[in-house]
Design an enzyme around this catalytic site. Structure first.
Site, short mmCIF file in Angstrom:
data_model
loop_
_atom_site.label_atom_id
_atom_site.label_comp_id
_atom_site.label_asym_id
_atom_site.label_seq_id
_atom_site.Cartn_x
_atom_site.Cartn_y
_atom_site.Cartn_z
N GLU A 279 -65.31 -37.37 -13.11
CA GLU A 279 -65.38 -37.00 -11.68
C GLU A 279 -65.44 -38.24 -10.79
O GLU A 279 -65.02 -38.19 -9.65
CB GLU A 279 -66.60 -36.10 -11.39
CG GLU A 279 -66.31 -34.63 -11.60
CD GLU A 279 -67.38 -33.71 -11.02
OE1 GLU A 279 -68.48 -34.16 -10.66
OE2 GLU A 279 -67.10 -32.49 -10.96
N HIS A 300 -62.35 -35.54 -39.54
CA HIS A 300 -61.57 -34.58 -40.33
C HIS A 300 -60.74 -33.68 -39.43
O HIS A 300 -60.25 -32.64 -39.87
CB HIS A 300 -62.52 -33.78 -41.23
CG HIS A 300 -63.24 -34.67 -42.20
ND1 HIS A 300 -62.84 -34.84 -43.51
CD2 HIS A 300 -64.30 -35.49 -42.03
CE1 HIS A 300 -63.64 -35.72 -44.11
NE2 HIS A 300 -64.54 -36.13 -43.22
N LYS A 414 -61.32 -23.81 -6.91
CA LYS A 414 -62.24 -22.88 -6.22
C LYS A 414 -61.48 -22.09 -5.17
O LYS A 414 -61.65 -20.87 -5.06
CB LYS A 414 -63.37 -23.66 -5.54
CG LYS A 414 -64.33 -24.31 -6.48
CD LYS A 414 -65.49 -24.92 -5.70
CE LYS A 414 -66.28 -25.87 -6.56
NZ LYS A 414 -67.22 -26.68 -5.83
#
Ligand code: PA5
Length: 437
Positions: A279, A300, A414
């Site tokens: 951010e 793995h 948003k």
């Protein structure tokens, strides 16, 4: 004290290229210290460790003691910077199987960091018939995910344990004056703590945002703050080096930084770090992409890519010198698994050799590597690490030429979500979005 080693980053970049960034790193550190850079109204975190006073710490501890005395479970409701710091520290310090053990003190659970319906259902079912409370954390007081979770949980708490219990066992951490949560807390008479105006979410772990849930989980917030203060009051050298080397690597084409741990308990520390750097730096078309892996588990799965994939990555390895407990590999007469060559040795030794082997293999495979050493995992060391990463992030962001303290990009989803849900005021966007579906 934690320390950094950047030797194994050499190769992809040379010392001259790294040293060439020293003036920029020092200038960025000065900009932070002088408070005259972009986002300078969000620098309150810089001196938090040394400025938290006895009264503030005691208030957090008293509230935590009350919640611990009364509640078996406490749900910390928040998202992003309003949950990741607490989650990271609690997971790093907790017994890793506490959830399966009976009566080991108050447990902190997390909600409001997703909108998973089954997650919420499972949590609400777990809470039934127990003594529990809520710490609701939102600086803005308007974030959708925690607001939904809080509405559900508040309703459940009031129904099941009564309004009086609820008003005594809901604690709100929010802005001093603004926002829906502040209004609600005042109306309902909740105990409250303030997120200072000048501290952004992802830099807020050393405010009540992080300290209260950590104290409720039973950990020593004074040691955490003291560790951070040691870093704050010491030299900037480690932060400068980290910021310098990662920017030199970025400029040389290494666009992805992978934070590596060999300790399962550090998984959420990496999640917190990803938010901090993602951010803060990912904007204006720039920024190192912060990723993380848990080794040896991910050797793995992601190990193949890291060893052999596109050479655009570098690693920062968190290495931990000493463990809290000893586990020794036993001798076996039959030795059918062929492990007798390591019988009598501790797991930590095997883990360290796995780490060393991995680091050398990755460097050989063209993955530069920085190493941050933690003497152990405890409150003090975590405090140091938190402050180290925060300050290095501020320096690195300024070196990159961005404002590390805003996050304009998180608004886009948003707006679309509100439009798609039919929130008033978003009608024009709703039509435009639906036309694209
Ligand atoms: O770092 C940030 O500022 C964000 O990640 C916020 O912490 C996150 O969006 C939650 O915001 P709020 O505390 O206002 O609910």
């Amino acid at each position: 004290m934690i320390k950094i080693d950047t030797k194994a980053a050499l190769g992809a970049v040379n010392e001259k290229e790294i040293n060439a960034l020293r003036p920029a790193a020092e200038a960025a550190a000065r900009t932070l210290a002088d408070g005259d850079g972009a986002g300078n109204d969000f620098l309150g975190w810089l001196h938090l460790p040394s400025s938290i006073d006895e009264q503030q710490l005691a208030a957090v501890e008293q509230c935590a003691a009350r919640m611990r005395q009364d509640c078996e479970l406490v749900v910390a409701v928040g998202i992003g910077g309003s949950y990741l710091g607490a989650k990271a520290v609690i997971e790093a310090l907790n017994d890793q199987f506490a959830a399966y053990k009976s009566a080991t003190g108050t447990r902190v659970l997390f909600a409001g960091n997703n909108i998973g319906e089954d997650y919420m259902h499972d949590l609400m079912t777990l809470l039934q018939g127990r003594k529990w409370g809520i710490i609701v954390i939102s600086k803005s007081g308007t974030t959708t995910e925690p607001a939904i979770a809080f509405r559900l949980l508040k309703g459940q708490l009031e129904r099941e344990l009564g309004r009086e219990w609820a008003s005594k066992h809901i604690v709100a951490i929010t802005d001093a004056a603004r926002g829906a949560l502040r209004g609600l807390a005042t109306q309902e008479g909740y105990e409250t703590f303030v997120i200072p105006d000048n501290v952004g979410g992802r830099f807020s772990v050393l405010t009540p945002v992080g300290l209260l849930p950590i104290a409720v989980a039973g950990f020593d917030i004074r040691a955490l703050v003291a560790g951070a203060a040691e870093m704050e009051q010491g030299s900037d050298e480690m932060m400068l080096q980290y910021a310098q080397v990662r920017n030199a690597l970025y400029q040389s084409g290494k666009k992805i930084e992978i934070l590596v741990n060999f300790e399962p308990r550090l998984h959420f520390l990496a999640e917190w770090w990803k938010q901090l750097y993602g951010e803060s730096e990912g904007k204006d078309g720039k920024g190192i992409f912060p990723a993380s892996v848990d080794f040896t588990t991910d050797l793995h799965s992601m190990g193949q890519w890291i060893q052999d994939g596109e050479r655009t990555i570098f690693e920062t390895v968190l290495t931990v010198e000493s463990q809290h407990h000893e586990v020794v590999i036993p001798h076996d007469e039959a030795d059918l698994d062929g492990l007798n060559y390591i019988a009598g040795r501790r797991l930590v030794e095997v883990n360290h050799k796995a780490e060393l082997g991995t680091r050398l293999a990755h460097v050989d495979g063209g993955v530069p590597c920085m190493v941050i050493t933690l003497p152990t995992i405890d409150e003090r060391t975590l405090g140091q690490l938190i402050y180290f990463f925060e300050k290095a992030c501020g320096i690195s962001g300024y070196m990159l030429g961005v404002n590390p303290f805003n996050q304009p990009g998180v608004e886009a989803y948003k707006k679309n979500m509100f439009a798609l849900l039919g929130k008033a005021g978003y009608e024009a966007q709703t039509a435009a979005l639906e036309a694209r579906l």
